[in-house]
Write an enzyme that holds these catalytic residues in place. Structure first.
Site, mmCIF file in Angstrom:
data_model
loop_
_atom_site.group_PDB
_atom_site.id
_atom_site.type_symbol
_atom_site.label_atom_id
_atom_site.label_comp_id
_atom_site.label_asym_id
_atom_site.label_seq_id
_atom_site.Cartn_x
_atom_site.Cartn_y
_atom_site.Cartn_z
ATOM 1 N N GLU A 1 42.958 44.388 36.530
ATOM 2 C CA GLU A 1 43.605 43.681 37.641
ATOM 3 C C GLU A 1 45.060 43.395 37.312
ATOM 4 O OE1 GLU A 1 41.629 40.234 39.146
ATOM 5 O OE2 GLU A 1 39.672 41.231 39.308
ATOM 6 N N GLU B 1 34.926 38.568 34.540
ATOM 7 C CA GLU B 1 35.724 37.430 34.071
ATOM 8 C C GLU B 1 34.861 36.306 33.484
ATOM 9 O OE1 GLU B 1 39.695 37.709 36.831
ATOM 10 O OE2 GLU B 1 38.037 36.527 37.619
#
Length: 818
Positions: free
Chosen positions: A250, A181
């Site tokens: 995710e 991320e």
């Protein structure tokens, strides 16, 4: 000659064996390729440190039964290397054993090495000792950091290679991730960010693992890295390269919980809708985050202000129980998708837009059985769609799946699986008394309250993570000064810590806790300074460290720089900030390992105090009978840490109360998502139930529970219970089969409600409609009572005529497990 022939035979057999078990993993722009075949992969996150090795096989088994192809996990650097070059891969940190359990179950593995993980994990997974390296800047083009990151990443890769766990070696690992991320926050690192990401990609490629590398949330991921998506929905995501398949690392099945916030949920219908839309739009790999959330055991597994529970509203709950209807509804979705897997990865894609957000998507091709989706992205309007001469009812925010494009086998908003309501059951072992018997001892603070026995000293107020090396939640700041006369003053301490306890000359003068997760406050208390030598002792406490954001590692903790003032009459200030401070890391009880229950430790049994801060409590208990998950109820305690037989259960803090935001009816008709609505537990303690894994317990002999109570609590109401299914419900359309299961050895003792007609309501509040079969209740009682599980088909032949005319017919049942 004979020996040479033998060697050739051995070599040939070895090569044949290698080829038989070796798996090639590659990709094109359409899908992940396993041994040259395009595949869709449905994965779920299970973090090995958030459970126990004894739980792993059952968790993985339930994941496989739920229709998963793979298990995903992060690798947690600070847990594995808490001290530089001192490694821990034992117990629930045994990464190799965990991957082998996945392999034994016949599933693939996805390993996200990072080594930054976020994951609501303390310090994002970075070990605190990194901060002590000169010139260190994390997650940027910084040589000291890159050296350490490469050393750890290489260590993990070499470990996996040595155990033959990579797919080309015959192992289960088909994907690996570097960084995590970073794209979300890389603007905070300026021009150095691009150099760093390119270095990450080159370093990862140099490790030659034989499977693709991924970078999540990294729009500028260099080739051959595959950039991937994280979020509640990823159907609109497109990778940054035409040769990269569409991967969702995710899919948030719920959300994590903070101490002062209610419990977040995400409806099963919404998770299923997101998954169906993803595969409808050429998705290939989808991973649930989390499939089992687990527990933040110990200190390093919990990030800032995150509860010990990391349940995440996942398909498998914190204790490993199947969460229904989420688990079953997603299982049915996976089965429907797998029916048309070949069409999804090899078929020609065609999407037709209709009105009001409705579309029909077809995957067709020569020699391929087609597959179709009818999706309704309108959040308020249901739709009836005519397709190939048939009408299909598609509720708002739902997707219908039609293998062969002829018949709906699944709709994401039509739940045809049971709902299970879990309850706590007081399940005592034989001869176990109703109330526990307690002993106690004070936390020894005499030396720290007099400024003695510090570990080191400095003429400044240090950041707590630097001063403590993150070896404890606690750091003592101690100062000694002389004063010419007695005087009333105000002690003022500016802190970035989560908790501050202040003492003057051995007396407790006050405590303060960060409100609403705001880790910056100023403590003030009136104090009496005496003539001569005075001792100020400040105990700073943390509840996990920052784990997200650009340069998050620089977020200060503790009394970092202060200032610390003594303020007298007329506003006169005595600044103590740059005077000599002595430091002690942790509690004396931690140093002496009181939680290990050494036979030589002295405990008091008389006059057991309540509401006394800085107190250790001990009791013994027998393991509850059965196999159900065990929990300990700590309601009444204040704040502290719990251990069972020396195993750290995590932090407890029942005195924090959840706010009143978001506890609305969790009704999918409102298309709610967990960060806005759909919460429970408003106005209740943040967490009172704490998981005690069965592997922590000893059968047939006393077990020890030890609590360190920091704030002051009442231990006499502490008790152990087991998590069981209390009520099971189901509501299915006519023609569908309803299966009810009590999970485990309990049986259905009573059918509280049954209706075959047009019942309304939801589990716990079913009501009969205007028409109903007269024999349905009796038929279901005969089929289910006394059984651990039963299946009933919603048909008139089984349940009798409902006499419903020109209206939909359905079956609703509510039963009790005992």
């Amino acid at each position: 000659m004979a020996m040479a022939k033998s060697l050739v035979v051995v070599l040939v057999l070895f090569l044949l064996s290698f080829l038989a078990y070796s798996t090639t993993v590659s990709h094109d722009g359409r899908a992940l390729l396993i041994n040259g075949q395009r595949r869709i992969i449905i994965s779920g996150s299970i973090h090995y440190p958030r459970s126990t090795p004894e739980m792993w096989p059952e968790l993985i088994k339930k994941a496989k039964e739920g229709g998963l192809d793979a298990i995903e996990t992060y690798v947690f650097w600070n847990a594995h290397e808490p001290v530089k070059r001192q490694y821990n891969f034992e117990g629930n940190l045994d990464l190799v054993r965990f991957i082998k359990e996945i392999q034994n179950a016949g599933l693939y593995a996805i390993v996200r090495i990072g080594p930054y993980v976020c994951a609501e994990w303390d310090y994002g997974g970075f070990p605190a000792w990194l901060r002590q390296i000169p010139g260190m800047e994390m997650r940027t083009d910084n040589k000291p950091f890159k050296d350490e990151m490469q050393t750890f990443t290489t260590l993990i890769v070499d470990m996996l290679k040595k155990e033959n766990l990579l797919a080309p070696q015959g192992g289960p690992i088909i994907l690996s991730q570097i960084e995590n991320e970073y794209g979300n926050i890389q603007s905070g690192y300026g021009a150095a960010a691009k150099n760093y990401i390119e270095w990450c990609a080159n370093m990862a490629q140099s490790l030659d693992i034989g499977v693709p590398w991924i970078m999540c949330q990294q729009a500028d991921a260099p080739q051959p890295m595959i950039n991937t998506c994280n979020g509640f929905y990823c159907h609109d995501f497109q990778p940054n390269n035409a040769n990269s398949p569409k991967i969702w690392t995710e899919n948030w099945t719920g959300w994590f919980k903070d101490w002062d916030k209610p419990d977040p949920h995400r409806p099963a219908e919404d998770v299923a809708y997101a998954v169906a839309r993803f595969f409808e739009t050429n998705g290939t790999v989808q991973n649930y985050y989390m499939y089992h959330g687990g527990t933040n055991f110990g200190r390093t597994s919990g990030g800032p202000y995150i509860t010990t529970s990391y349940d995440y509203d996942a398909p498998l709950d914190e204790y490993g129980n199947i969460r229904q209807p989420k688990w079953g509804h997603l299982k049915a979705l996976h089965a429907a998708l797998k029916i048309m897997e070949k069409a999804l990865v090899y078929g020609n894609y065609n999407s037709t837009q209709l009105e009001n957000g409705v579309q029909i998507t077809e995957f067709t091709g020569k020699g391929i059985t087609p597959g179709c989706f009818i999706s309704n992205s309108n959040t308020t309007l249901d739709a009836t769609v005519k397709y190939h001469g048939q009408n299909y009812f598609v509720p708002a925010s739902s997707v219908s799946i039609l293998p062969e494009c002829k018949e709906e086998v699944y709709n994401t908003a039509k739940v045809n699986t049971q709902t299970s309501i879990m309850v706590k059951k007081r399940s005592q072992a034989e001869d176990e008394p109703e109330e526990l018997s307690w002993s106690w001892r004070p936390e020894e603070m005499t030396s720290t309250l007099k400024g003695a026995l510090g570990n080191f000293s400095d003429h400044k107020l240090l950041d707590q993570i630097i001063g403590s090396g993150d070896k404890s939640d606690y750091l003592w700041y101690m100062n000694t000064f002389d004063h010419p006369y007695d005087m009333d003053m105000t002690l003022q301490v500016a802190t970035q810590g989560h908790v501050l306890h202040a003492f003057l000359n051995g007396d407790h003068v006050g405590s303060q806790y960060a409100a609403d997760g705001n880790f910056s406050f100023t403590f003030e208390a009136g104090v009496k300074i005496k003539k001569g030598k005075n001792y100020i002792s400040l105990l700073s406490g943390t509840i996990g460290h920052a784990n997200y954001g650009a340069r998050f590692e620089l977020v200060p903790t503790g009394i970092a720089g202060g200032p610390v003032f003594l303020i007298g009459d007329g506003g006169m200030k005595h600044d103590l900030s740059s005077e000599l401070w002595a430091y002690k890391v942790g509690l004396n009880g931690e140093d002496n390992e009181i939680y290990m229950d050494n036979p030589n430790d002295k405990w008091y049994t008389d006059s057991v105090p309540s509401m006394r801060p800085f107190t250790w409590y001990k009791t013994t208990f027998k393991a509850p009978l059965g196999t159900e998950a065990v929990v300990v109820n700590l309601e009444g305690m204040g704040k502290g840490v719990a251990w069972v037989n020396g195993n750290n259960l995590g932090r407890y803090w029942p005195t924090t109360i959840a706010n009143n935001q978001g506890c609305e009816l969790c009704d999918y008709d409102n298309h709610t998502v967990p960060d806005d609505h759909c919460r429970t537990g408003c106005g209740e303690p943040g967490q009172i139930w704490y998981h005690v894994p069965r592997s922590f317990l000893k059968e047939g002999e006393p077990n020890t529970l030890i609590l360190f109570e920091e704030a002051g609590g009442e231990p006499f109401n502490v008790n152990f219970q087991t998590m069981v299914v209390g009520t099971v419900c189901g509501h299915v359309e006519e023609g569908k089969t309803l299966t009810l299961s009590c999970q485990g050895t309990r049986t259905i003792s009573n059918v509280e409600f049954a209706s075959f007609g047009n019942p309304v309501g939801m589990c716990g509040a079913f009501q009969k409609g205007t028409c109903d079969s007269q024999i349905a209740l009796d038929a279901i009682q005969k089929a289910c009572v006394g059984k651990m599980a039963c299946s009933i088909k919603g048909s008139a032949r089984v349940l009798g005529d409902s006499e419903c005319k020109n209206m939909p017919v359905s079956l609703a049942v509510q039963a009790v497990c005992s």
